[in-house]
Every structure is written in C-alpha cells, then in structure tokens.
Design a protein around this motif. Structure first.
Motif, PDB file in Angstrom:
ATOM      1  N   SER B 251       0.798  -1.216   0.000  1.00  0.00           N
ATOM      2  CA  SER B 251       0.000   0.000   0.000  1.00  0.00           C
ATOM      3  C   SER B 251       0.831   1.266   0.000  1.00  0.00           C
ATOM      4  O   SER B 251       0.329   2.320  -0.355  1.00  0.00           O
ATOM      5  CB  SER B 251      -0.972   0.002   1.182  1.00  0.00           C
ATOM      6  OG  SER B 251      -1.935  -0.994   0.968  1.00  0.00           O
ATOM      7  N   HIS B 252       2.118   1.174   0.393  1.00  0.00           N
ATOM      8  CA  HIS B 252       2.890   2.366   0.112  1.00  0.00           C
ATOM      9  C   HIS B 252       3.163   2.510  -1.378  1.00  0.00           C
ATOM     10  O   HIS B 252       2.851   3.551  -1.948  1.00  0.00           O
ATOM     11  CB  HIS B 252       4.176   2.522   0.934  1.00  0.00           C
ATOM     12  CG  HIS B 252       4.804   3.835   0.587  1.00  0.00           C
ATOM     13  ND1 HIS B 252       4.369   5.012   1.129  1.00  0.00           N
ATOM     14  CD2 HIS B 252       5.674   4.161  -0.372  1.00  0.00           C
ATOM     15  CE1 HIS B 252       4.985   6.007   0.536  1.00  0.00           C
ATOM     16  NE2 HIS B 252       5.784   5.519  -0.383  1.00  0.00           N
ATOM     17  N   PRO B 253       3.725   1.495  -2.052  1.00  0.00           N
ATOM     18  CA  PRO B 253       3.868   1.620  -3.517  1.00  0.00           C
ATOM     19  C   PRO B 253       2.547   1.963  -4.205  1.00  0.00           C
ATOM     20  O   PRO B 253       2.534   2.654  -5.223  1.00  0.00           O
ATOM     21  CB  PRO B 253       4.366   0.240  -3.941  1.00  0.00           C
ATOM     22  CG  PRO B 253       5.076  -0.289  -2.750  1.00  0.00           C
ATOM     23  CD  PRO B 253       4.329   0.230  -1.561  1.00  0.00           C
ATOM     24  N   GLY B 300       7.752   0.827   6.083  1.00  0.00           N
ATOM     25  CA  GLY B 300       7.757   0.902   7.544  1.00  0.00           C
ATOM     26  C   GLY B 300       7.410   2.270   8.109  1.00  0.00           C
ATOM     27  O   GLY B 300       7.152   2.395   9.306  1.00  0.00           O
ATOM     28  N   HIS B 301       7.371   3.323   7.252  1.00  0.00           N
ATOM     29  CA  HIS B 301       7.007   4.631   7.812  1.00  0.00           C
ATOM     30  C   HIS B 301       5.533   4.687   8.225  1.00  0.00           C
ATOM     31  O   HIS B 301       5.111   5.663   8.832  1.00  0.00           O
ATOM     32  CB  HIS B 301       7.392   5.788   6.864  1.00  0.00           C
ATOM     33  CG  HIS B 301       6.676   5.788   5.558  1.00  0.00           C
ATOM     34  ND1 HIS B 301       7.277   6.212   4.399  1.00  0.00           N
ATOM     35  CD2 HIS B 301       5.428   5.422   5.204  1.00  0.00           C
ATOM     36  CE1 HIS B 301       6.417   6.105   3.398  1.00  0.00           C
ATOM     37  NE2 HIS B 301       5.300   5.638   3.867  1.00  0.00           N
ATOM     38  N   HIS B 302       4.774   3.639   7.885  1.00  0.00           N
ATOM     39  CA  HIS B 302       3.398   3.575   8.374  1.00  0.00           C
ATOM     40  C   HIS B 302       3.322   2.891   9.728  1.00  0.00           C
ATOM     41  O   HIS B 302       2.244   2.738  10.291  1.00  0.00           O
ATOM     42  CB  HIS B 302       2.522   2.806   7.387  1.00  0.00           C
ATOM     43  CG  HIS B 302       2.400   3.494   6.065  1.00  0.00           C
ATOM     44  ND1 HIS B 302       1.413   4.402   5.797  1.00  0.00           N
ATOM     45  CD2 HIS B 302       3.169   3.440   4.957  1.00  0.00           C
ATOM     46  CE1 HIS B 302       1.568   4.862   4.561  1.00  0.00           C
ATOM     47  NE2 HIS B 302       2.630   4.295   4.034  1.00  0.00           N
ATOM     48  N   MET B 303       4.469   2.440  10.233  1.00  0.00           N
ATOM     49  CA  MET B 303       4.451   1.574  11.405  1.00  0.00           C
ATOM     50  C   MET B 303       5.346   2.072  12.528  1.00  0.00           C
ATOM     51  O   MET B 303       5.766   1.296  13.380  1.00  0.00           O
ATOM     52  CB  MET B 303       4.857   0.156  10.984  1.00  0.00           C
ATOM     53  CG  MET B 303       3.889  -0.414   9.951  1.00  0.00           C
ATOM     54  SD  MET B 303       4.474  -1.935   9.205  1.00  0.00           S
ATOM     55  CE  MET B 303       4.603  -2.968  10.637  1.00  0.00           C
TER      56      MET B 303
HETATM   57 CU   LIG Z   1       3.684   5.334   2.712  1.00  0.00          CU
END
Ligand SMILES: [Cu+2]
Lengths: 216, 534
Positions: B251-253, B300-303
């Motif tokens: 979901s980041h890509p 990992g910036h979502h976590m």
């Molecule tokens: Cu992201």
C-alpha cells in the motif's frame, strides 16, 4: 524448417507486424505474468522465514508428521512432468504433432498423479486432526506453535495445488488444439506459454518440498 | 501535419453500433471509455459517502447517523475511492485510450486480455459493492488484523472483490509494459517517449511487483476468517504486525500507482500550454523511476507506532526522505518549464497548476509524517487524513481532471466551454483547501481520525471542512454538466486543438477504428513545438 507441413493457417493479429513479432510479445507478457506469480507466492516465503526463525521447535516437531517419501514421490512425479512438457514443446516447434500430443498427455497424467498423492496426504492428516491452527485437534503436541506450521503447510501446498489445477486446465486446452493439428514450427505460442507456466509450477514445488518435508 | 484518418466520418465511436458491440469490444479506445464511465460512477458513490461522513462530523456527537453506520460510511468511502476509483482512475482510462496512441500502435499487445481485465474489474467492484446489500463493511480500507478478523460485517466478500480487482490491475499492467516494449512506432526511441509513457511504465512495474503481494495478503485474510490459519491472529499464535508489513509493502507503492500516472499527465500538459519543451527530460524520467524504486523500501514509515524496532524506523524514515528529493526535482522542473514560456490558461493548464500547488502541500506535510518524532505525535490524527487527501485527491484526482480536460476533444471529438471549466476548477480548488487545510490544524491539536465524536473545540474546524466538501461536490457536478453538454452538442474538435506534439494528436478527433490511417513515423521529441502552429 524445410519439412514443415502447412496445417494450421495462423494469421497474426492485425496490430502485430508478423507472427514472430506476436510470439516475442506473448513471451514477454508471459514472463511478466510469471514474475507477478513469484511475487504472489513471496509473502508466504517471508511468513515461513519469520515463523521458522521465531519458532524453530514448531518446525522440528511439525515436519515429523509429514511423510518425506510421499513428498519425494511427488517431487519425482513433477520433475517427470517437466520433462514430458519439454517433449511437448519441442514437438510443437518441429511440427511433430504426435510428439506434442504424447508430451501433453503424459504431463496431464503426472499432474493427476501429483494430486492423487496430495489427496491421500491431506485426508490422512485431517483424519488425525492435523489441520490449520484454528481447527487443530491432534493431541500430544509439545510446541504450542506447531499448529501454525501446519497452517503454513496447508496454505503453501494448497495454493500450489490450485496452480497445478490451473495448469491442468491450460494443458487440456492446448492438448485439444494440438489434436486439431493447430501447432507447427511457424505457430506454437500457446504450447510454449503453457510450458513456461508449468515449469514455474514445478519450480515452486522444488522449493516447497525441502522447506516443509526436510526442514529437520 | 494532420493525417485525416476519418475523412469519410468513420471513427471508433460509430465504427460498430449497438450495446453488444461495446460489451464485446477489444478496441483499447472503447475499453478505455467503458472504464472511464464505470470508474466515474464509483467516484460518484464514493463521493456521496464522503459527503455523508462530512455531514455526520458537522457537529460533535450524533448529527445524522449512529456510530456503527458512521463506521460503514468511512469504510465504504475509503474502500471505494482507493480500490475502485483512484487506483484504476488514470491507468485504466487514459492508460487504455492514450498509451497505445502515444506509441503510435493500433492497439495494446493483448486486446482480449484487456477486455478480460475490464470484466474482472467490474466483477470485483460489484462483488465489493454488493456488501451494501448484506452486512456492510466496518474495518476501513486497510482491513487491519485483528479487527478485520473479528468483524461480523461482510468482510470476506469485500476482500474477495478487492482480490479480483487487483488481478485486473496486474494483467492491465503486463499488457501495457509489453505494448510499450513491442509496439512503438518507427522512430519512437526510448528517449523520445512522452513522459506519460515513462510514468505509466513505472506504475505498471509497481503493479506487477506489489499488487500480487496485496492479493495474497487479502487471500490470507479470507483464509484467516474461513479456515482459521492464524498467521495474523494472536489468539492462534500469529502476529497482527505481520499483516501490517504485508499490507504496507503493497500500500505504500500503491500511493505511487495513484500518483505517478497523474504526474505523467502533468508532464504532458505543462509543456503544451507553456509552448516550451519540458525542462530536463532525463531528470524527469529518472525521478519517476527513482520514486518507483524507493517506493518498495519505505513501507515501515506507516508503522512507527506499531512496535517496530528503532533501527528499522530510523532507516525507513531516512529512505522516505528520498521520495521528497525526487518529487522536488519534478516540481522544480515543471516550474522551470513554465518559466518564460507563453502560458495559455486553458482548463487543462488550470488543473495542472492546481495539481502543483496541492501536491506540494501534500508532499511537504509528508515530511512531518516521515520524521519519527513528529509522526509519533501525529499518528492516527486528522493530520494524516489531510496529508493523504492532499496527495491522493490533490494528486490523482486533479491530475485526472487535467487529463480529462486535455484529452476530452480527442476522446469525444467535441470541445467544451472554457468558462464553466474555469469556474468548476476554482470551486474544487478552493473547496478542497477549505475541506482539508483545517484538518491539518485539528490533527496537530490532537483530533483522532476515524472517531465518530470529537471534542467541542474542534467544531469550528469541522464545520469549515464540511462546507468545503460541499463546494468540491458542486464543482464536480458543474464539471459533469458542461462535459455532458459538450458530448451532446459541443463544437467539433479539430485533430490537434492544443497544438501538441505527441502522436495521438496527429490523427482525427475522435480517432478512426485503427487509430492512424497510415503508420506514424516519429522524427522529433514529444515536446518539440517548433513546427506546430497554434
Ligand atoms: Cu507510505
């Protein structure tokens, strides 16, 4: 290519320049499809690596319930099927329809053998109460994470099994076309594409077998 | 310059007649148009849910519905907008219609596969939408475990729908990549490709490498709910954070599946309406690929707040800043393209400028969220909501709006009126900022996202937000009205109304069934206007 009998009259689609152009395009499309297949399986391999490193005991205990002879037999069956598929492809490339038909039929037979062996393995385990973690009921398990190993086992081999069935459907499709004499040295794209896919399905098993059955 | 391919009036719209000829078509242009109408229909549905969410939040406590219904509203808004609208928005519409024409091809490499992908999309979308007739959905668009595992709503059904739509996107992507490799016109070398093609290429690579991971993850969620596999379920020995890793790896890509095609459109519009070649073509193409590559190693910036190790968070934070560098290159190159150009403020250009402003705000606020210390404070607040709406809506939707105004004459062969177009653009632009800017303030003061209720001191900001959202809605309704009017009785569009240099403008508007009457030959770059009079 001199002895080619002109049977099928395949005209390439209007947006391609030639049937060679069409063939290389299909091949690229197929490789991209296989690439996405690799990525499709990849989270399972990641989950395997993580759970294996966190709970090695569960993998040691779990794999003892898998029969390496059954798995080994299936490995041999699938390797044979890759060989028969190669036979079919080379037959199509040389306009030898009989060879193509025999190769594809053998591949189909091996695929069926694989599923039969798998069926016996699955039903034996379910009979013992070995299932996914949510429905696990085998008594006498030491490691509390062992059911998770079997979740992995069922998901990985199950997804692979679905791919085997998909491959069989594709093989039946090209087999029917081969029997109608549609493939020759000029046009054999579908046989080659199904062949590539089938080799991929075999390759996945080549990884699954040691990872699940021989992990100890 | 113009090769009139349709002197006898034959074009792809009237080449064959009847509804059946549309439903069974393998013409990339018709499939693109079918996608356009389908995606926009879902945009309407997702938009209505957005307005319902904003209405409920107009005042604290109960406004129009109860908390359970509110959960469903925002879950539907998010799921529909992400999976059914923004992801296919540009790739499936302009990707289908324009990409082969940009390349000078007669069709995509695999036309039948293309039609299959449309039906997979429709099938998956209807399956997901059919949950409205059952128990609805209530775990947002992210389906976090263990909430999605315990949910009593029709979660299994919506996951299956999203899985099928993912597969549709994958086969569209492999189709486009092969088309780009194998069906380019004579003389169309890689360094003469329009940047829209480069953006689509990068997008398609992300779709092939990331979407299968989401597909499998959704399948695992279904297996969790049906077969009890327990990978993500702590009560069965699994780990819910593993779900977050898998989910954000896709979901980041996916954010770049949404944003890169929009950047591609902006790359086309700005040079045409500035009458100048794009500033540093190579840096632009490299920035697109830089974003696509970095996209895979920043999930990992979502976590930061999910118990991830400090080392991992530090690395993810650091790498995320690189996205800002690549985006900065693009923004400055757009501005440099406009600098000293002879700018025409037609509707596509207005939308492109709106894009640059809104997307820059979205990008800059992303820096706060990729910095661990500030992110810990802002996690799960309205600041995040505002940020991703500035990037996704501000990025993908305004980019799409620039595209539809740019290519409308080509697709439908008619011109729309510039006056209402400018008014609609202004309404959406002002309304959008009115909706989401207050949310930055509310979020930084601690208003949590997804909550049904809020503290009374946030009332004023929320009311601004709701008023803004209705302005946006009015703007889109105005757009729909003048575009439909233009479709019915707009002035006939010439082959090349904007004086563009890319191939699709060399053929008639609308294009003939085979796209070009004679195979086009490319002798200059995509932004070389020296021989084109306006
Ligand atoms: Cu992201």
């Amino acid at each position: 290519m001199a002895e080619v009998a002109v049977h099928g009259h395949h005209h390439h689609a209007h947006h391609f320049e030639s049937s060679e152009h069409e063939f290389v395009s299909c091949k690229q499309g197929m490789w991209l499809f296989l690439l996405q297949e690799v990525l499709f399986f990849s989270p399972l391999f990641v989950a395997y690596a993580i759970f294996r490193s966190l709970y090695p005991g569960a993998f040691m205990e779990g794999h003892q319930y898998l029969d390496w002879r059954m798995g080994g037999l299936n490995t041999l069956v699938l390797i044979s099927s890759s060989l028969s598929m190669a036979l079919a492809v080379s037959g199509a490339q040389r306009s030898q329809t009989k060879r193509t038909v025999i190769g594809l039929s053998l591949t189909l037979f091996f695929a069926l053998c694989f599923l039969v062996v798998k069926y016996f393995e699955y039903s034996h385990k379910l009979h013992l109460g070995i299932s996914t973690a949510g429905f696990f009921s085998l008594p006498g398990i030491h490691d509390p994470k062992t059911p998770l190993f079997f979740s992995l086992y069922f998901v990985m081999t199950g997804l692979h099994g679905i791919h085997v069935i998909g491959g069989m459907i594709a093989i039946i499709w090209v087999l029917r076309r081969a029997r109608r004499n549609e493939f020759n040295a000029q046009y054999n794209t579908p046989v080659e594409m199904v062949g590539l896919y089938w080799h991929f399905v075999d390759l996945v098993w080549i990884y699954l077998f040691p990872m699940l059955y021989l992990v100890g | 310059m113009t090769q009139s391919g349709a002197a006898h009036g034959d074009n792809y719209l009237n080449h064959e007649k009847g509804i059946k000829s549309w439903l069974t078509t393998v013409d990339h242009k018709r499939i693109g148009v079918m996608y356009l109408f389908t995606v926009l229909a879902f945009f309407l549905v997702g938009g209505i849910f957005a307005l319902l969410v904003r209405l409920e939040l107009f005042s604290p406590g109960h406004t129009i519905v109860g908390p359970q219904t509110y959960n469903q509203f925002f879950s539907y808004h998010g799921t529909i907008m992400v999976f059914m609208v923004i992801i296919p928005l540009i790739p499936s519409t302009f990707g289908n219609f324009i990409l082969p024409m940009h390349l000078g091809a007669k069709d995509v490499a695999f036309p039948r596969l293309n039609l299959l992908s449309y039906y997979l999309y429709i099938g998956g979308a209807f399956l997901a939408a059919s949950t409205m007739a059952f128990k609805g959905i209530d775990s947002g668009w992210t389906f976090y475990a263990p909430l999605s595992l315990q949910s009593r709503a029709s979660t299994t059904l919506v996951l299956t729908g999203a899985f099928i739509m993912g597969f549709s996107g994958i086969i569209t992507a492999l189709n486009f990549i092969t088309t780009t490799h194998k069906l380019r016109a004579k003389g169309l070398t890689w360094d003469r490709l329009p940047l829209f093609i480069w953006a689509m290429y990068a997008t398609n690579i992300i779709q092939i490498l990331a979407t299968p991971v989401l597909a499998l993850t959704l399948l695992l969620l279904v297996a969790e709910r049906v077969l009890g596999i327990g990978f993500f379920d702590p009560t069965l020995g699994g780990d819910p954070v593993l779900f977050q890793h898998f989910f954000w790896f896709y979901s980041h890509p996916a954010v770049y599946i949404m944003i890169l095609p929009a950047m591609g459109i902006i790359n086309e519009v700005i040079p045409v309406f500035s009458r100048k070649t794009i500033f540093s073509y190579k840096a632009m193409a490299a920035a697109i690929f830089g974003i696509a590559i970095v996209a895979f190693v920043v999930w990992g910036h979502h976590m930061f707040a999910s118990g991830q190790s400090d080392t991992a968070s530090f690395l993810f934070s650091l790498i995320t800043k690189l996205v800002g560098v690549a985006t900065g290159i693009k923004v400055f190159a757009w501005l440099a393209t406009m600098y000293k150009g002879s700018i025409r403020f037609n509707a596509p250009m207005l939308w492109a400028m709106a894009f640059i402003f809104v997307f820059t705000v979205g990008g800059l606020t992303g820096i706060y969220l990729s910095t661990i210390a500030t992110d810990i404070h802002l996690t799960d607040t309205y600041f995040v909501v505002a940020h991703f709406h500035y990037t996704m809506v501000g990025g993908a939707i305004t980019g799409f709006m620039a595209g539809i105004h740019y290519w409308f004459p080509k697709i439908f062969g008619k011109m729309y009126k510039e006056g209402p177009a400018a008014v609609a653009c202004a309404l959406v632009f002002i309304g959008f900022n009115l909706t989401f800017f207050p949310q930055f303030i509310a979020g930084s003061r601690g208003m949590p996202r997804r909550y049904y209720d809020y503290a009374p001191e946030f009332t004023y900001l929320n009311q601004l937000s709701t008023i803004g959202s209705f302005m946006v809605a009015i703007g889109f309704v105005v757009t729909a009205i003048y575009l439909f009017q233009a479709m019915r009785n707009g002035a006939k569009a010439p082959a090349n109304p904007w004086g563009s240099a890319t191939l699709e403008w060399r053929t008639a508007s609308p294009p003939p069934h085979d796209n070009f009457s004679t195979d086009p030959v490319v002798t200059a770059g995509p932004y070389d206007y020296s021989s084109i009079k306006v």
